[in-house]
Write a protein that holds these residues in place. Structure first.
Motif, PDB file in Angstrom:
ATOM      1  N   ILE A  68       0.701  -1.326  -0.009  1.00 52.40           N
ATOM      2  CA  ILE A  68       0.161   0.085  -0.203  1.00 52.40           C
ATOM      3  C   ILE A  68       0.782   1.413   0.020  1.00 52.40           C
ATOM      4  O   ILE A  68       0.737   2.109  -0.740  1.00 52.40           O
ATOM      5  CB  ILE A  68      -1.171   0.045   1.218  1.00 52.40           C
ATOM      6  N   HIS A  69       1.739   1.139   0.854  1.00 51.56           N
ATOM      7  CA  HIS A  69       2.430   1.919   1.127  1.00 51.56           C
ATOM      8  C   HIS A  69       3.453   2.752  -0.100  1.00 51.56           C
ATOM      9  O   HIS A  69       3.585   3.863  -0.264  1.00 51.56           O
ATOM     10  CB  HIS A  69       3.525   2.490   2.333  1.00 51.56           C
TER      11      HIS A  69
ATOM     12  N   PHE B 214       1.078   3.673  -2.806  1.00 51.53           N
ATOM     13  CA  PHE B 214       0.631   5.187  -2.985  1.00 51.53           C
ATOM     14  C   PHE B 214       1.651   6.633  -2.696  1.00 51.53           C
ATOM     15  O   PHE B 214       1.609   7.457  -3.446  1.00 51.53           O
ATOM     16  CB  PHE B 214      -0.290   5.915  -1.106  1.00 51.53           C
TER      17      PHE B 214
ATOM     18  N   GLU C 143      -3.862   7.183   2.724  1.00 47.38           N
ATOM     19  CA  GLU C 143      -3.929   5.401   2.472  1.00 47.38           C
ATOM     20  C   GLU C 143      -4.126   5.934   4.095  1.00 47.38           C
ATOM     21  O   GLU C 143      -4.079   7.007   4.726  1.00 47.38           O
ATOM     22  CB  GLU C 143      -2.634   4.429   2.505  1.00 47.38           C
TER      23      GLU C 143
ATOM     24  N   LEU D 175      -6.470   1.827   0.152  1.00 47.44           N
ATOM     25  CA  LEU D 175      -6.365   3.179  -0.408  1.00 47.44           C
ATOM     26  C   LEU D 175      -7.659   3.382  -1.491  1.00 47.44           C
ATOM     27  O   LEU D 175      -8.711   2.718  -2.108  1.00 47.44           O
ATOM     28  CB  LEU D 175      -4.963   2.552  -1.542  1.00 47.44           C
TER      29      LEU D 175
END
Length: 536
Positions: free
Chosen positions: A264-265, A268, A327, A333
């Motif tokens: 996710i990070h 993003f 996020e 997200l």
């Protein structure tokens, strides 16, 4: 497309209304002449002055105090710097544990609101009771009723205590979905305003789509009748009083729930980098389904806000609206479209047009997610680089290969990627002028015929296309991916290697007596050794 790209780590995707702010207007008492008619012909008060309006305010405030006292509800003045939602959270949780519905807290706040100004005429008139009423804004008491509704979930109703008693309602689509899933006995896990797990994803989306103007209006009419200003049956009958509901602010979100946190990070982070680089004014206008013109008001821009430490929000502004991505909870997200003025989308603000708002916002958020998936689906494909470097033949025409180290092609792709309009395309002269201006080149260094040669080469490899029958060009989807690949290759790989040649080398004679500094020097020597081996 986003789901196909990250299908192995995506758990589910759903879209719904998040925050909805609705204004309520009294249809029969919104204009000054209606107020004068109400007091003189219905109530029977001839001079409509400040005391008459103030008496109505005093009656309603006394009723609110009595309502809070009879139901043993806390009623407090809102303190500056204290977030109301956080302050009332213990009472809301208590209502949820008891599985009860109703009002659980009342806030009082001094705020600006719409009122009427009463003045006597400058010159005498035949009617001694004649007064002039006009709209104005002033500070007076507003009441915030915090309610747990059995259909909409937790909502907030703000009531102005002065004529014309305007109301404002704050709803959350996730709370409505929660009530629907509980009624259907479908297990789920929800944190704040996000569903992190659910047994039936289709039921979750069906509950989100069920939110309609009729459901909202029915519940708002009920709470307005209970908590709003009081009118006698005679007054209601003669004026046919009713509330007109208009959407003041609305947020529509598309949520991507991941099975694991690790992508996710990075996802993003890369989306923010590509968004700042790729979302030009023309691209933002294309996402929102309009064209850029001189008469457009507002702004077209992209920024990254840091709300708090470690929490960033990417925003793409369009007039009075903006798309934001962030996020949250290390699990999902969210792409969210926020509008403070529906006229930017040529939509009507009446509550009856909620379905049109849903359809338009779904299209915009889906288009934004599709563009992001297209940009993220870029990786170092060495066979692709090898194929592009080889010449190809299309019919009787032979096109030379495209080399990744060709400076002319890199400049052209960067201009097309950054500023190329995907709505109408650019002519060769416009592209030529943009390249010369961006890289401070002269006509002799890069002529128009050289540009046309490069354009034909890109078109032959399927990276460029004409806009219909016009001699205007734009990148194809394959061209966008190749342009991103070429530019990332140069900026991420070639750029750092070339950049190290211009940095000052550490001087060992001035090395401080520090273990940390010695470690830095050893690391620098090791990196230089690797570069020398690559050069050999």
């Amino acid at each position: 497309m986003f789901t196909q790209l990250f299908g192995d780590v995506l758990a589910f995707v759903y879209h719904c209304f998040d925050r909805i702010v609705i204004y309520g207007y009294l249809s029969g008492l919104s204009r000054p002449e209606q107020v004068v008619h109400f007091f003189r012909n219905v109530v029977g008060v001839a001079p409509v002055d400040k005391e008459v309006l103030r008496q109505r305010t005093a009656d309603y405030q006394a009723w609110v105090e009595a309502f809070a006292r009879n139901h043993r509800l806390p009623i407090e003045w809102a303190e500056k710097g204290v977030r109301k939602e956080d302050h009332v959270l213990p009472w809301q949780r208590r209502m949820a544990r008891q599985d009860a519905y109703g009002v659980y807290f009342i806030f009082k706040s001094m705020e600006q609101g719409a009122t009427f100004r009463v003045t006597a005429p400058k010159y005498p008139t035949k009617d001694a009771n004649y007064r002039i009423l006009a709209h104005q804004r002033s500070r007076f008491t507003h009441y915030y009723f915090y309610i747990r509704d059995e259909v909409l979930g937790p909502i907030v109703m703000r009531v102005a205590s002065f004529f014309p008693f305007q109301t404002c309602y704050y709803l959350n689509g996730h709370s409505f979905i929660e009530q629907e899933l509980k009624r259907a006995q479908i297990a789920f896990r929800k944190t704040d305003n996000a569903f992190l797990a659910v047994d039936d994803v289709a039921a979750l989306q069906a509950a989100a789509d069920k939110l309609s103007p009729d459901i909202i209006r029915k519940r708002l009419d009920y709470w307005t009748l209970i908590l709003g200003p009081k009118f006698s049956p005679k007054e209601r009958k003669q004026l046919n009083l009713s509330r007109f509901y208009a959407i003041a602010q609305i947020e529509y979100c598309r949520n991507f729930i991941f099975k694991r946190h690790f992508p996710i990070h990075k996802l993003f982070e890369r989306s923010c980098e590509l968004g700042l680089w790729r979302l030009t004014a023309d691209k933002i206008a294309e996402i929102f389904g309009t064209r850029v013109h001189r008469r457009m008001h507002g702004k077209l821009a992209t920024i990254i806000d840091r709300i708090e430490h470690g929490h960033h929000v990417f925003r793409a502004y369009f007039k009075n609206a903006f798309l934001k991505q962030y996020e949250k909870f290390s699990t999902f997200l969210r792409n969210e479209l926020v509008s403070n003025n529906l006229t930017d989308f040529r939509l009507k603000k009446g509550l009856d047009h909620l379905e049109a708002v849903r359809e338009r916002f779904q299209t915009i958020t889906a288009r934004f997610a599709g563009f992001q998936a297209q940009w993220l689906n870029v990786h170092v494909d060495f066979p692709l680089l090898q194929r592009l470097a080889l010449p190809i033949s299309v019919g009787a025409v032979r096109y030379p290969g495209i080399k990744i180290h060709d400076a002319r092609v890199i400049r052209l792709l960067e201009v097309l990627l950054h500023g190329g309009s995907h709505l109408g395309g650019w002519t060769a002269k416009q592209i030529h002028r943009a390249v010369l201006t961006s890289f401070h080149l002269s006509d002799s260094a890069y002529g128009l015929n050289q540009l046309r040669y490069d354009l034909r080469k890109l078109k032959g490899h399927g990276l460029l296309q004409r806009d219909g029958s016009r001699y205007a060009y734009r990148l194809t989807p394959k061209g966008v991916q190749v342009a991103l690949l070429f530019l990332f290759f140069h900026k991420r790989l070639c750029g750092p290697l070339a950049n190290s040649r211009f940095h000052h080398r550490p001087d060992h004679a001035h090395q401080p007596a520090s273990r940390l500094e010695a470690a830095y020097h050893r690391a620098d020597n090791a990196i230089q050794h690797v570069v020398d081996l690559l050069a050999a």
